[in-house]
Scaffold this motif. Structure first.
Motif, PDB file in Angstrom:
ATOM      1  N   ILE A 121       0.837  -1.202   0.000  1.00 57.32           N
ATOM      2  CA  ILE A 121       0.000   0.000   0.000  1.00 57.32           C
ATOM      3  C   ILE A 121       0.869   1.248   0.000  1.00 57.32           C
ATOM      4  O   ILE A 121       0.642   2.175  -0.792  1.00 57.32           O
ATOM      5  CB  ILE A 121      -0.972  -0.003   1.199  1.00 57.32           C
ATOM      6  CG1 ILE A 121      -2.028  -1.098   1.017  1.00 57.32           C
ATOM      7  CG2 ILE A 121      -1.626   1.373   1.379  1.00 57.32           C
ATOM      8  CD1 ILE A 121      -2.910  -1.335   2.219  1.00 57.32           C
ATOM      9  N   ILE A 166      -7.155   1.443   7.616  1.00 54.70           N
ATOM     10  CA  ILE A 166      -7.228   0.246   6.789  1.00 54.70           C
ATOM     11  C   ILE A 166      -7.023  -0.914   7.753  1.00 54.70           C
ATOM     12  O   ILE A 166      -6.023  -0.956   8.475  1.00 54.70           O
ATOM     13  CB  ILE A 166      -6.122   0.222   5.708  1.00 54.70           C
ATOM     14  CG1 ILE A 166      -6.086   1.522   4.899  1.00 54.70           C
ATOM     15  CG2 ILE A 166      -6.277  -1.015   4.830  1.00 54.70           C
ATOM     16  CD1 ILE A 166      -7.346   1.854   4.162  1.00 54.70           C
ATOM     17  N   LEU A 195      -9.738  -5.124   4.654  1.00 56.50           N
ATOM     18  CA  LEU A 195      -8.941  -5.793   3.622  1.00 56.50           C
ATOM     19  C   LEU A 195      -8.835  -7.255   4.012  1.00 56.50           C
ATOM     20  O   LEU A 195      -8.198  -7.580   5.020  1.00 56.50           O
ATOM     21  CB  LEU A 195      -7.557  -5.135   3.532  1.00 56.50           C
ATOM     22  CG  LEU A 195      -6.511  -5.775   2.627  1.00 56.50           C
ATOM     23  CD1 LEU A 195      -6.983  -5.837   1.183  1.00 56.50           C
ATOM     24  CD2 LEU A 195      -5.188  -5.012   2.739  1.00 56.50           C
ATOM     25  N   ILE A 204      -6.907  -0.920  -2.355  1.00 58.83           N
ATOM     26  CA  ILE A 204      -6.785   0.121  -1.332  1.00 58.83           C
ATOM     27  C   ILE A 204      -6.114   1.353  -1.934  1.00 58.83           C
ATOM     28  O   ILE A 204      -6.564   2.485  -1.740  1.00 58.83           O
ATOM     29  CB  ILE A 204      -5.995  -0.379  -0.114  1.00 58.83           C
ATOM     30  CG1 ILE A 204      -6.705  -1.548   0.580  1.00 58.83           C
ATOM     31  CG2 ILE A 204      -5.699   0.763   0.856  1.00 58.83           C
ATOM     32  CD1 ILE A 204      -7.996  -1.213   1.267  1.00 58.83           C
TER      33      ILE A 204
END
Length: 144
Positions: A17, A79, A108, A134
């Motif tokens: 990410i 997240i 996630l 994401i």
């Protein structure tokens, strides 16, 4: 934007990410809980030695909570990653804390645990199955 990365520590999802957002030049500051298992378990050792592992874990959980609660309170978005190998009760707690504070979060995880996480996903702003999803959500959020 400040993004808190919560959950599973046994894969490189955080790095995926972060690097994906850097490649898109997104202005994001990322924060995380302590992702080093040993030092996280030892976070409360400064408060005195314990012969019972329960009390060692109890102290360390409280010390870790200082970092985690501050990170969640100060983030714009969380997240929350649930892996397939271990039960991440801490991640579920973080999701509940976000929901209680009105902090937006994205889960996630893979599809095979969607039933177990139906309440957690129900309060999330999105459910993603890959770090690249994401990154795309973050890019959309930051770029008009």
């Amino acid at each position: 934007m400040k993004v808190y990365l919560s959950g599973e520590i046994h894969s490189d999802w955080r790095e995926q990410i972060i690097s994906g957002c850097q490649a898109k030049n997104l202005e994001i500051t990322f924060v995380s809980p302590n992702t080093d298992h040993e030092s996280s378990d030892a976070a409360g050792d400064c408060l005195g030695e314990e012969s019972n592992s329960f009390w060692r874990d109890h102290k360390s959980a409280k010390v870790n909570a200082i970092r985690i609660q501050n990170a969640i309170k100060s983030c714009d978005l969380a997240i929350i990653r649930f892996g397939d190998k271990y039960k991440q009760w801490n991640a579920a707690f973080d999701a509940g804390y976000c929901a209680a504070l009105g902090k937006p979060y994205i889960t996630l995880h893979s599809e095979d645990i969607v039933h177990a996480l139906k309440e957690v996903d129900g309060s999330a702003q999105a459910w993603a199955t890959s770090p690249s999803q994401i990154v795309e959500i973050l890019a959309y959020t930051l770029n008009p």
